[in-house]
Write a protein that holds these residues in place. Structure first.
Motif, mmCIF file in Angstrom:
data_model
loop_
_atom_site.group_PDB
_atom_site.id
_atom_site.type_symbol
_atom_site.label_atom_id
_atom_site.label_comp_id
_atom_site.label_asym_id
_atom_site.label_seq_id
_atom_site.Cartn_x
_atom_site.Cartn_y
_atom_site.Cartn_z
ATOM 1 N N THR A 108 -96.266 11.229 -82.446
ATOM 2 C CA THR A 108 -96.837 10.562 -83.765
ATOM 3 C C THR A 108 -98.082 11.070 -83.911
ATOM 4 O O THR A 108 -98.712 11.745 -82.802
ATOM 5 N N ASP A 109 -98.763 11.193 -85.011
ATOM 6 C CA ASP A 109 -100.050 11.675 -85.543
ATOM 7 C C ASP A 109 -101.181 10.679 -85.531
ATOM 8 O O ASP A 109 -102.241 11.000 -85.762
ATOM 9 N N ARG A 133 -94.255 6.175 -91.925
ATOM 10 C CA ARG A 133 -93.445 6.198 -90.827
ATOM 11 C C ARG A 133 -91.930 6.870 -90.977
ATOM 12 O O ARG A 133 -91.478 7.149 -90.062
ATOM 13 N N VAL A 153 -91.845 10.418 -89.663
ATOM 14 C CA VAL A 153 -91.891 10.828 -88.554
ATOM 15 C C VAL A 153 -90.550 10.621 -87.850
ATOM 16 O O VAL A 153 -89.712 9.852 -88.106
ATOM 17 N N ARG A 159 -97.375 4.518 -79.948
ATOM 18 C CA ARG A 159 -96.088 4.769 -80.605
ATOM 19 C C ARG A 159 -95.082 3.724 -79.922
ATOM 20 O O ARG A 159 -95.073 3.720 -78.650
ATOM 21 N N THR A 177 -94.079 18.919 -84.147
ATOM 22 C CA THR A 177 -94.931 17.767 -84.718
ATOM 23 C C THR A 177 -94.056 16.632 -84.892
ATOM 24 O O THR A 177 -92.634 16.728 -84.600
ATOM 25 N N ALA A 178 -94.822 15.576 -85.196
ATOM 26 C CA ALA A 178 -93.943 14.236 -85.004
ATOM 27 C C ALA A 178 -92.959 14.250 -86.269
ATOM 28 O O ALA A 178 -92.329 13.492 -86.298
ATOM 29 N N THR A 179 -93.383 15.131 -87.148
ATOM 30 C CA THR A 179 -92.304 15.217 -88.377
ATOM 31 C C THR A 179 -91.277 16.105 -88.204
ATOM 32 O O THR A 179 -90.464 16.520 -89.078
ATOM 33 N N ARG A 213 -86.511 18.898 -88.507
ATOM 34 C CA ARG A 213 -86.237 17.368 -89.139
ATOM 35 C C ARG A 213 -84.870 17.500 -90.104
ATOM 36 O O ARG A 213 -83.895 16.679 -89.973
#
Length: 336
Positions: free
Chosen positions: A27-28, A47, A50, A81, A271-273, A289
């Protein structure tokens, strides 16, 4: 189709460094606003951008099948999270994984400590930059130190033996507390690491060059109270460890500016993405992703994307405190 694990590490960069350690942000978002980490007013990710728990598990499995043996879950603040305990439980079941770690600001650790222990988490790092309540509020902009101290106690109470404090050292904010923080860690049987601030994201609270204090200067200050001796111990990360005479706890120094550790870098961040950050101090990255969301065989596509990307891992970072920031993303976006 399940892809069989490889017998030797496949994530080897063009400089011959095997990648065995991945830091995975989930999560950021964060409930604090630390002055060195992010702006006071942040806009967080929708959301849908992510990674889901399923995607995070797939990512962990694929990394480990390619030679990663240590996963560290980070944020933002990972304990806010949803599904974090389920994630830890599922990651711990990966056969190739040797160490499952967590970095947290500690504010929610008290309520999650037992579940984390039961899930099989091996190590927890807790951010703590000061022992003074008023200074904690200043550094975090919104925080209260008491839940963090309670979180440390709770983690000790449920049986965590490998707990470490992380302190970002700032010359005019908290460097005067270095020996006090070491004293606290030693008496609580905790390890502690001091981190030189890195120029990530544009901040207005302070000039990073003006606040820089080297690891050597911190050791000199700490050495006025404790007899420090270097050790050859390692936790598989960038810290160089020392010990105080009469104590078993380790005192680490992470020195991206003054004692560069790039030659032995074994790490990547995601990263969260799902953006693969090949070097903390560079912008080179890869979109994992898309590999998971846009292909009929996401496991194969993810493995292929990782293998192709790792060749582009830079030899070193180029941090320059005078001309900062070189990297525009904040630390909470990168993954702490």
């Amino acid at each position: 189709m399940h892809l069989a694990p490889l017998k030797s590490p496949a994530l080897v960069d063009s400089f011959g460094r095997a990648i065995t350690y991945a830091r995975l942000s989930i999560t950021d978002r964060c409930d604090l606003r630390c002055v060195y980490c992010m702006a006071e007013k942040m806009t967080f990710l929708p959301r849908a951008e992510v990674l889901s728990i399923e995607e995070l598990v797939l990512l962990g499995k694929t990394l480990c099948e390619l030679g990663v043996t240590k996963l560290r879950i980070t944020g933002g603040e990972p304990l806010i999270r949803g599904g974090v305990i389920e994630l830890m439980q599922r990651l711990k079941k990966i056969p190739e994984l040797k160490e499952l770690c967590l970095t947290t600001n500690g504010t929610h650790l008290a309520q999650h400590a037992k579940a984390l222990k039961d899930a099989g988490v091996d190590r927890i790092n807790i951010s703590l930059d000061t022992l003074k309540p008023e200074r904690f509020k200043q550094l975090t902009r919104v925080g209260d130190i008491e839940p963090v101290l309670a979180g440390i106690k709770a983690a000790q109470a449920v049986g965590f033996k490998q707990l470490k404090l992380n302190c970002v050292a700032l010359k005019h904010y908290n460097a005067d507390e270095a020996a006090d923080l070491v004293n606290f860690a030693l008496n609580e049987n905790l390890d502690i690491s001091f981190i030189e601030e890195m120029p990530l994201g544009k901040i207005n609270d302070h000039g990073r060059a003006a606040e820089f204090i080297s690891s050597a200067e911190l050791r000199e200050r700490i050495g006025l109270r404790f007899n420090l001796q270097p050790t050859q111990q390692t936790s598989g990360g960038p810290a160089r460890y020392w010990q105080a005479e009469g104590f078993e706890s380790r005192i680490g120094f992470i020195s991206p500016h003054s004692e560069n550790f790039c030659g032995s870098c074994n790490r990547i961040r995601i990263t969260a993405t799902g953006k693969l950050i090949l070097c903390l101090g560079q912008e080179k990255s890869a979109d994992l992703r898309s590999a998971m969301r846009e292909h009929s065989n996401p496991e194969f596509a993810l493995r292929d994307a990782l293998l192709k990307a790792i060749i582009n891992k830079p030899e070193k970072h180029d941090f320059d405190l005078v001309d900062e920031p070189q990297v525009l993303r904040f630390m909470n976006v990168t993954g702490g």
